[in-house]
Scaffold this motif. Sequence first.
Motif, PDB file in Angstrom:
ATOM      1  N   GLN A  47      12.242 -32.898 -26.115  1.00 30.44           N
ATOM      2  CA  GLN A  47      13.405 -32.395 -25.391  1.00 30.44           C
ATOM      3  C   GLN A  47      13.414 -32.872 -23.940  1.00 30.44           C
ATOM      4  N   GLU A  92      25.640 -37.182 -16.088  1.00 34.69           N
ATOM      5  CA  GLU A  92      26.916 -36.556 -16.419  1.00 34.69           C
ATOM      6  C   GLU A  92      26.980 -36.041 -17.852  1.00 34.69           C
ATOM      7  N   ALA A  93      26.036 -36.457 -18.675  1.00 30.72           N
ATOM      8  CA  ALA A  93      26.058 -36.049 -20.088  1.00 30.72           C
ATOM      9  C   ALA A  93      24.997 -34.999 -20.419  1.00 30.72           C
ATOM     10  N   ARG A  94      24.221 -34.561 -19.434  1.00 28.95           N
ATOM     11  CA  ARG A  94      23.135 -33.620 -19.706  1.00 28.95           C
ATOM     12  C   ARG A  94      23.664 -32.216 -19.974  1.00 28.95           C
ATOM     13  N   THR A  95      23.004 -31.539 -20.897  1.00 26.36           N
ATOM     14  CA  THR A  95      23.308 -30.138 -21.159  1.00 26.36           C
ATOM     15  C   THR A  95      22.698 -29.289 -20.047  1.00 26.36           C
ATOM     16  N   PRO A  96      23.088 -28.021 -19.925  1.00 25.35           N
ATOM     17  CA  PRO A  96      22.457 -27.154 -18.918  1.00 25.35           C
ATOM     18  C   PRO A  96      20.936 -27.102 -19.059  1.00 25.35           C
ATOM     19  N   GLU A  97      20.442 -27.066 -20.297  1.00 26.28           N
ATOM     20  CA  GLU A  97      18.993 -27.040 -20.497  1.00 26.28           C
ATOM     21  C   GLU A  97      18.368 -28.338 -20.003  1.00 26.28           C
ATOM     22  N   GLN A  98      18.994 -29.467 -20.298  1.00 30.43           N
ATOM     23  CA  GLN A  98      18.471 -30.752 -19.837  1.00 30.43           C
ATOM     24  C   GLN A  98      18.503 -30.851 -18.317  1.00 30.43           C
ATOM     25  N   GLN A  99      19.523 -30.313 -17.716  1.00 31.87           N
ATOM     26  CA  GLN A  99      19.601 -30.309 -16.257  1.00 31.87           C
ATOM     27  C   GLN A  99      18.441 -29.523 -15.651  1.00 31.87           C
ATOM     28  N   ALA A 107      15.934 -35.522 -22.092  1.00 30.46           N
ATOM     29  CA  ALA A 107      16.661 -35.127 -20.884  1.00 30.46           C
ATOM     30  C   ALA A 107      16.515 -36.180 -19.791  1.00 30.46           C
ATOM     31  N   THR A 149      18.818 -39.135 -20.580  1.00 32.99           N
ATOM     32  CA  THR A 149      20.240 -38.854 -20.751  1.00 32.99           C
ATOM     33  C   THR A 149      20.954 -39.020 -19.409  1.00 32.99           C
TER      34      THR A 149
END
Length: 200
Positions: free
Chosen positions: A54, A64-71, A58, A61
């Motif tokens: 995961q 601009e395409a990251r999910t909140p978790e990835q951020q 992240a 990635t």
Amino acid sequence: MTTLLQLNSSLFLADGQSSQLANEFVATWHAVNPNGLIKLRDLAKEPLPHLDAQRVTAFFTPAEARTPEQQTFVAESDALIEEIKQADIIVLGLPMYNFGIPSTLKAYFDQIARAGVTFNYTANGPVGLLTRKKVYVFATRGGIYAGTALDSQTAYVRDFLNFLGISDVEFVYAEGLNKSGDVKEKALASAKQRLAELAD
């Protein structure tokens, strides 16, 4: 203002021999450089998450395409990288566990090794971006390993730091700490004499 980042990795926290040597070096350095800024990160007291699929995903990635978790994952890594970027001097307390580095230190290394952030891939190979830093490594071992095939730490740590652009690395060893007689006392005394010379 000179900034010093101290990284301790002993499972025994401040009681570990590597931590004690690193702490003594930093205290001596600070006495000589009273205006210096010191940041301490204890990787055993506050361990970082180990790299997993995961987090790797992240990192690669686009922002601009990251999910909140990835951020969140990237922000945690970014904070560590910014911390080491700001450091002029890095002091590493490095015990040897089962012939290698502590897993907490490996987790830290994995968090700060980021393509496009701390190193770049080029046509001539990778180029490190963390330049103009001095590293002091206080390596403590129960046996005698420096200069032998069983010392996997020195080459690994030096190669990893070089990969990130940090080439000025000084190792100070305290070995034979589990041996009988006065081997331990002599090893620690020698390491302390060397750290005093380096800190002055």
